[in-house]
Write an enzyme that holds these catalytic residues in place. Structure first.
Site, mmCIF file in Angstrom:
data_model
loop_
_atom_site.group_PDB
_atom_site.id
_atom_site.type_symbol
_atom_site.label_atom_id
_atom_site.label_comp_id
_atom_site.label_asym_id
_atom_site.label_seq_id
_atom_site.Cartn_x
_atom_site.Cartn_y
_atom_site.Cartn_z
ATOM 1 N N GLU A 57 0.801 -1.223 0.000
ATOM 2 C CA GLU A 57 0.000 0.000 0.000
ATOM 3 C C GLU A 57 0.834 1.275 0.000
ATOM 4 O O GLU A 57 0.312 2.363 -0.273
ATOM 5 C CB GLU A 57 -0.941 -0.007 1.203
ATOM 6 C CG GLU A 57 -2.053 -1.050 1.079
ATOM 7 C CD GLU A 57 -2.993 -1.057 2.265
ATOM 8 O OE1 GLU A 57 -2.613 -0.529 3.323
ATOM 9 O OE2 GLU A 57 -4.106 -1.598 2.119
ATOM 10 N N GLU A 82 7.235 -21.661 8.772
ATOM 11 C CA GLU A 82 7.571 -20.739 9.850
ATOM 12 C C GLU A 82 8.590 -21.319 10.823
ATOM 13 O O GLU A 82 9.224 -20.583 11.587
ATOM 14 C CB GLU A 82 6.318 -20.332 10.617
ATOM 15 C CG GLU A 82 5.680 -21.444 11.435
ATOM 16 C CD GLU A 82 4.493 -20.933 12.226
ATOM 17 O OE1 GLU A 82 4.527 -21.057 13.453
ATOM 18 O OE2 GLU A 82 3.536 -20.420 11.621
#
Length: 312
Positions: free
Chosen positions: A82, A113
């Site tokens: 963004e 992870e």
């Protein structure tokens, strides 16, 4: 076995969550989110320290590197993405690393992870260096991928920031700057996509927005570096120029056309009565700050000094 991490503990107030009637269920889940904002407000001093540490590096040409796994990784991707349409921040200077790679943005990549080495390798492959700012996110504060990334980033001289939702965790200890977002147990036990994730989103919004303000991407409270890539944003750019200058739409449109769509340049043109080339030169001399280019007062800390490795 009791997990010491608060985000993993069952919330005593929601033991009957599954039998609540619909209005009460929705209200309970919604109201619990308020604690996310409260956690970020408590972390405001730490977030301010992050901005102060990151600003000179970014002013010197550094990048923002976001690192996370699962929900945390996806929130990093969102914030990085963004920055370009909102502030014209170069996309190559907002790098999002997520455990499991791009596929993990849309689907779970099991076990990614847990790979400490992969985090370190991804940071090294991204070329992290002394001018870079690494925002490492992990609700648990213990995610191996993220810890590996922080270790490699620190070894490369980058400024590392750890954002976690549990106190006293390895991520907060390992990073140069620790940001605790203490949201406590979740209404659905262990589902850190709830208020833990909300707190991370609010914290990232706060951090990146504050940085962009200080880097001159905002004049007053107007996002004058918006990239007008569609009809909605073109209309917004026109409104911003009109608001900042008091000119009518025709004058604002002409200035925007001459400025190549740059809101900031158009504002300087109209306010000072100069052409686009002169406005651009004034902005460059003012390090991109419209207020300084217009001859208005500007806090010294807003412009800052570019980071030099010699100052470390």
């Amino acid at each position: 076995m009791t997990d010491p991490r608060r985000t993993e503990q069952p919330h005593p107030d929601f033991a009957d969550l599954d039998i609540l009637d619909m209005p009460d269920l929705v209200r309970a889940l919604a109201e619990d989110q308020r604690l996310a904002v409260e956690a970020v407000v408590r972390a405001a001093p730490a977030l301010a320290r992050v901005v102060e540490g990151a600003l000179p590096r970014l002013a010197g040409g550094g990048r923002l590197l976001y690192v996370g796994a699962g929900t945390s990784g996806r929130l990093g991707v969102l914030d990085a993405t963004e920055l370009t349409p909102t502030f014209s921040w170069p996309p190559e200077r907002a790098v999002a690393l997520i455990a499991g790679g791009d596929r993990a943005i849309r689907e779970a990549v099991e076990g990614a992870e847990d790979d400490f080495g992969a985090g370190a390798r991804d940071v090294r492959a991204a070329g992290a260096g002394e001018l870079d700012v690494v925002l490492a996110l992990a609700a648990s504060g213990t995610t191996p991928y993220v810890l590996g990334a922080v270790e490699a980033a620190r070894a490369a001289g980058a400024f590392t920031v750890g954002l976690a939702n549990n106190p006293g965790t390895p991520l907060l200890t390992a990073a140069d700057c620790a940001v605790l977002l203490d949201t406590g147990p979740e209404p659905i036990s262990g589902s850190t996509r709830l208020k833990a994730g909300t707190a991370q989103k609010v914290a990232l919004n706060t951090l990146s927005s504050a940085l962009m303000v200080r880097l001159g991407k905002v004049y007053g409270n107007l996002m004058v570096d918006v990239r007008a890539t569609n009809a909605k944003l073109e209309a917004r750019a026109l409104r911003l120029v009109c608001h900042a200058t008091g000119e009518d739409e025709d004058a604002a449109q002409r200035a925007l056309a001459e400025a190549g769509g740059s809101v900031k340049t158009a504002i300087v043109m109209l306010r000072l009565g100069v052409g686009a080339a002169e406005a651009v030169a004034r902005l460059e001399a003012a390090a991109g700050h419209a207020r300084a280019a217009l001859g208005e007062s500007l806090l010294g800390e807003q412009r800052g000094e570019p980071f030099s490795p010699r100052k470390r």
